[in-house]
Design a protein around this motif. Structure first.
Motif, PDB file in Angstrom:
ATOM      1  N   PHE A 279       0.823  -1.204   0.000  1.00  0.00           N
ATOM      2  CA  PHE A 279       0.000   0.000   0.000  1.00  0.00           C
ATOM      3  C   PHE A 279       0.864   1.265   0.000  1.00  0.00           C
ATOM      4  O   PHE A 279       0.531   2.262  -0.644  1.00  0.00           O
ATOM      5  CB  PHE A 279      -0.935  -0.004   1.216  1.00  0.00           C
ATOM      6  CG  PHE A 279      -1.885   1.147   1.254  1.00  0.00           C
ATOM      7  CD1 PHE A 279      -2.879   1.285   0.305  1.00  0.00           C
ATOM      8  CD2 PHE A 279      -1.766   2.123   2.246  1.00  0.00           C
ATOM      9  CE1 PHE A 279      -3.760   2.354   0.323  1.00  0.00           C
ATOM     10  CE2 PHE A 279      -2.640   3.186   2.284  1.00  0.00           C
ATOM     11  CZ  PHE A 279      -3.643   3.310   1.325  1.00  0.00           C
ATOM     12  N   ASP A 280       2.011   1.233   0.709  1.00  0.00           N
ATOM     13  CA  ASP A 280       2.874   2.409   0.766  1.00  0.00           C
ATOM     14  C   ASP A 280       3.473   2.729  -0.597  1.00  0.00           C
ATOM     15  O   ASP A 280       3.737   3.900  -0.907  1.00  0.00           O
ATOM     16  CB  ASP A 280       3.999   2.203   1.789  1.00  0.00           C
ATOM     17  CG  ASP A 280       3.549   2.518   3.207  1.00  0.00           C
ATOM     18  OD1 ASP A 280       2.471   2.025   3.602  1.00  0.00           O
ATOM     19  OD2 ASP A 280       4.266   3.250   3.920  1.00  0.00           O
ATOM     20  N   PHE A 281       3.688   1.692  -1.463  1.00  0.00           N
ATOM     21  CA  PHE A 281       4.189   1.966  -2.803  1.00  0.00           C
ATOM     22  C   PHE A 281       3.145   2.726  -3.614  1.00  0.00           C
ATOM     23  O   PHE A 281       3.485   3.636  -4.376  1.00  0.00           O
ATOM     24  CB  PHE A 281       4.548   0.648  -3.509  1.00  0.00           C
ATOM     25  CG  PHE A 281       5.034   0.862  -4.910  1.00  0.00           C
ATOM     26  CD1 PHE A 281       6.330   1.282  -5.160  1.00  0.00           C
ATOM     27  CD2 PHE A 281       4.178   0.644  -6.003  1.00  0.00           C
ATOM     28  CE1 PHE A 281       6.774   1.487  -6.454  1.00  0.00           C
ATOM     29  CE2 PHE A 281       4.616   0.854  -7.300  1.00  0.00           C
ATOM     30  CZ  PHE A 281       5.920   1.269  -7.529  1.00  0.00           C
ATOM     31  N   GLN A 282       1.892   2.370  -3.407  1.00  0.00           N
ATOM     32  CA  GLN A 282       0.824   3.083  -4.117  1.00  0.00           C
ATOM     33  C   GLN A 282       0.740   4.545  -3.674  1.00  0.00           C
ATOM     34  O   GLN A 282       0.335   5.408  -4.443  1.00  0.00           O
ATOM     35  CB  GLN A 282      -0.507   2.382  -3.875  1.00  0.00           C
ATOM     36  CG  GLN A 282      -0.540   0.935  -4.363  1.00  0.00           C
ATOM     37  CD  GLN A 282      -1.836   0.241  -4.020  1.00  0.00           C
ATOM     38  OE1 GLN A 282      -2.913   0.815  -4.199  1.00  0.00           O
ATOM     39  NE2 GLN A 282      -1.728  -0.986  -3.511  1.00  0.00           N
ATOM     40  N   LEU A 283       1.156   4.817  -2.401  1.00  0.00           N
ATOM     41  CA  LEU A 283       1.175   6.194  -1.899  1.00  0.00           C
ATOM     42  C   LEU A 283       2.513   6.875  -2.161  1.00  0.00           C
ATOM     43  O   LEU A 283       2.744   7.991  -1.683  1.00  0.00           O
ATOM     44  CB  LEU A 283       0.899   6.204  -0.388  1.00  0.00           C
ATOM     45  CG  LEU A 283      -0.461   5.652   0.055  1.00  0.00           C
ATOM     46  CD1 LEU A 283      -0.551   5.653   1.570  1.00  0.00           C
ATOM     47  CD2 LEU A 283      -1.597   6.475  -0.560  1.00  0.00           C
ATOM     48  N   LYS A 284       3.400   6.193  -2.912  1.00  0.00           N
ATOM     49  CA  LYS A 284       4.722   6.704  -3.249  1.00  0.00           C
ATOM     50  C   LYS A 284       5.597   6.907  -2.006  1.00  0.00           C
ATOM     51  O   LYS A 284       6.424   7.811  -1.952  1.00  0.00           O
ATOM     52  CB  LYS A 284       4.625   8.009  -4.048  1.00  0.00           C
ATOM     53  CG  LYS A 284       3.894   7.838  -5.369  1.00  0.00           C
ATOM     54  CD  LYS A 284       3.869   9.135  -6.162  1.00  0.00           C
ATOM     55  CE  LYS A 284       3.163   8.929  -7.498  1.00  0.00           C
ATOM     56  NZ  LYS A 284       3.111  10.179  -8.309  1.00  0.00           N
ATOM     57  N   ARG A 285       5.402   6.018  -1.011  1.00  0.00           N
ATOM     58  CA  ARG A 285       6.229   6.047   0.187  1.00  0.00           C
ATOM     59  C   ARG A 285       7.100   4.804   0.284  1.00  0.00           C
ATOM     60  O   ARG A 285       7.703   4.537   1.304  1.00  0.00           O
ATOM     61  CB  ARG A 285       5.345   6.150   1.440  1.00  0.00           C
ATOM     62  CG  ARG A 285       4.584   7.452   1.528  1.00  0.00           C
ATOM     63  CD  ARG A 285       3.996   7.683   2.900  1.00  0.00           C
ATOM     64  NE  ARG A 285       3.215   6.574   3.400  1.00  0.00           N
ATOM     65  CZ  ARG A 285       2.065   6.710   4.077  1.00  0.00           C
ATOM     66  NH1 ARG A 285       1.569   7.924   4.306  1.00  0.00           N
ATOM     67  NH2 ARG A 285       1.419   5.646   4.516  1.00  0.00           N
TER      68      ARG A 285
END
Length: 502
Positions: free
Chosen positions: A403-409
């Protein structure tokens, strides 16, 4: 009415000395003048004193005292008892008081006496009462307040000027205003009603730890107690090898009814203890403490490090009701960076009870709880774009991306967008500031502080030795549990104190 201080029923002593200009460590006093003031009136006394060296011509011109005048004068040791009696129990008032008090105290020590009066500097008092004026030398006070000068730069003449200054300020300010200013300057306490003043008189102004005790089952018990700590305190409040205390019977352990209220440390024990009571008018905490304290004990240490170590150890063992930091923490944990069977880096949370913290080189951070450790790791992941599932903070995603990759984190280590090696290197870099200091010595070492040796092994403090027998006992004894507060003290101490291989 003679203006005195309600806080000092013993009266005041306005003091001035003349010297050869030499240091306090030598017999350099040439004259002493004292004006004693109390409810019975004003009495003056002065004497010339024969120093151990000649008086320089510049000093002779300034004071008018020459070698012939002091040739038949008594040595200080011959008049030490009389001077002591004139000062004992009085507030010591002098201009640039550190000079006069320092010379007299050193002279008393050479004569086998210990003088510990409360000291008031009239330079500081003038600054406090007249903050708009820049200069507060005695000549400036003479001009500003119209003091009558006689025998300037002679001991009794200058002591009289200080007495005049005292009278002038009482004409200008109400007694309560001056009393408050003096108490603030010297830290003079409104002593708790149930505390024996002799305990304060016994306190040295040296490094150490002090302990405040209240009555068990009395008012202080309302603060809440700790049954386990109470039992330990009853068994042996200060532990083996205890040092001197403020009680008259210095080998007596704390009575069963005494409850540890507060433990503190200082490089100047007496000044620090007095400051608690001097502040009781402005702090609810200090006021509560002063109302409950019944007894004070103290332990002298070789220096600041010894005081810090002893304070941390005693607070955890005795659990005083007013200490809020330095408490036991049985959940202490850290992150361990390890590799699995295929060589991938992984983090695991380990507790202090499960491994030797001091001897490992793969530990990061100390945390009071698992929750605190987890929250800190989440913050690192957010700040450094690390992948939470790879850190074990979340379950691996059902799909390829977290999920953090989808938020660019996250930089994509979860699905091959970043290599495991690159992610691991960034993780190590993010953890660097949390790295636990590695114990680099093969066994125990000593940290020398003054005449004492603090014995340390794997960031554990085994105790402090002042002779070979104590050192041998400490090296043969078992090691205590790892303690985070002790660790922090020792990490700094090894950079400041000489390290001795044992």
């Amino acid at each position: 009415m003679t203006p005195t201080l309600r806080s000092f029923p013993g009266g005041l002593a306005f003091v001035d000395i003349e010297t050869t200009g030499g240091p306090a460590q030598r017999e350099s006093i040439t004259e002493i003048g004292i004006v004693q003031v109390d409810e019975d009136g004003v009495r003056e006394w002065s004497t010339l004193v024969r120093p151990a060296s000649r008086i320089p011509e510049t000093i002779q011109r300034l004071t008018g005292i020459d070698d012939d005048m002091v040739a038949d004068a008594p040595r200080f040791e011959d008049i030490a008892d009389e001077v002591f009696d004139r000062l004992d129990g009085r507030l010591f008032v002098a201009h640039n008081a550190r000079f006069d008090h320092g010379h007299l105290r050193a002279a008393f020590r050479r004569a086998g006496l210990d003088m510990r009066p409360q000291v008031l500097c009239t330079v500081k008092l003038s600054r406090r009462l007249f903050p708009d004026h820049r200069r507060h030398g005695l000549d400036h006070l003479i001009e500003r307040h119209g003091l009558a000068v006689a025998d300037r730069h002679r001991a009794l003449g200058d002591a009289r000027l200080l007495w005049q200054f005292w009278q002038k300020i009482h004409e200008r300010f109400p007694p309560g205003h001056i009393d408050a200013a003096v108490r603030e300057l010297i830290g003079h306490p409104s002593l708790p009603p149930h505390l024996d003043p002799e305990q304060i008189a016994d306190l040295p102004d040296t490094p150490g730890v002090y302990l405040f005790y209240g009555e068990r089952g009395g008012e202080s018990s309302q603060l809440g107690g700790n049954d386990e700590a109470d039992a330990e305190a009853e068994a042996d409040p200060l532990g083996p090898g205890r040092a001197r205390t403020g009680a008259r019977d210095r080998k007596r352990h704390a009575p069963l009814q005494d409850l540890p209220l507060y433990i503190g440390k200082s490089t100047r024990l007496r000044s620090r203890v007095l400051s608690h009571f001097a502040a009781d008018h402005s702090s609810d905490r200090e006021l509560s403490l002063s109302q409950q304290v019944r007894r004070i004990e103290w332990i002298a240490t070789a220096g600041e490090i010894g005081a810090l170590l002893k304070e941390a150890e005693l607070v955890k063992r005795l659990q005083p009701t007013h200490n809020r930091q330095l408490r036991r923490n049985r959940e202490l944990c850290t992150w361990r960076l390890a590799t699995d069977i295929v060589g991938d880096w992984r983090l695991e949370l380990v507790h202090a009870a499960d491994l030797d913290f001091g001897r490992r080189d793969d530990l990061y951070g100390f945390f009071r709880t698992r929750r605190e450790a987890t929250n800190r790791l989440r913050a690192l992941a957010r700040d450094h774009a690390l992948c939470p599932p790879l850190l074990g903070l979340e379950k691996p995603p059902q799909g390829a991306r977290c999920f953090d990759f989808q938020l660019k984190r996250c930089r994509g280590a979860c699905h091959g967008g970043e290599s495991p090696q690159a992610h691991a290197l960034r993780l190590i870099e993010a953890l660097h500031a949390l790295k636990v200091e590695h114990w680099t010595w093969p066994g125990p070492v000593g940290l020398r502080e003054g005449e004492a040796i603090h014995v340390v092994d794997g960031w554990r403090w085994l105790g402090t030795a002042t002779d070979e027998a104590m050192l041998a006992d400490l090296l043969e004894a078992g090691r205590p549990a790892f303690d985070h507060d002790i660790y922090k003290i020792l990490v700094k101490a090894v950079r400041r104190l000489p390290v001795v291989q044992l």
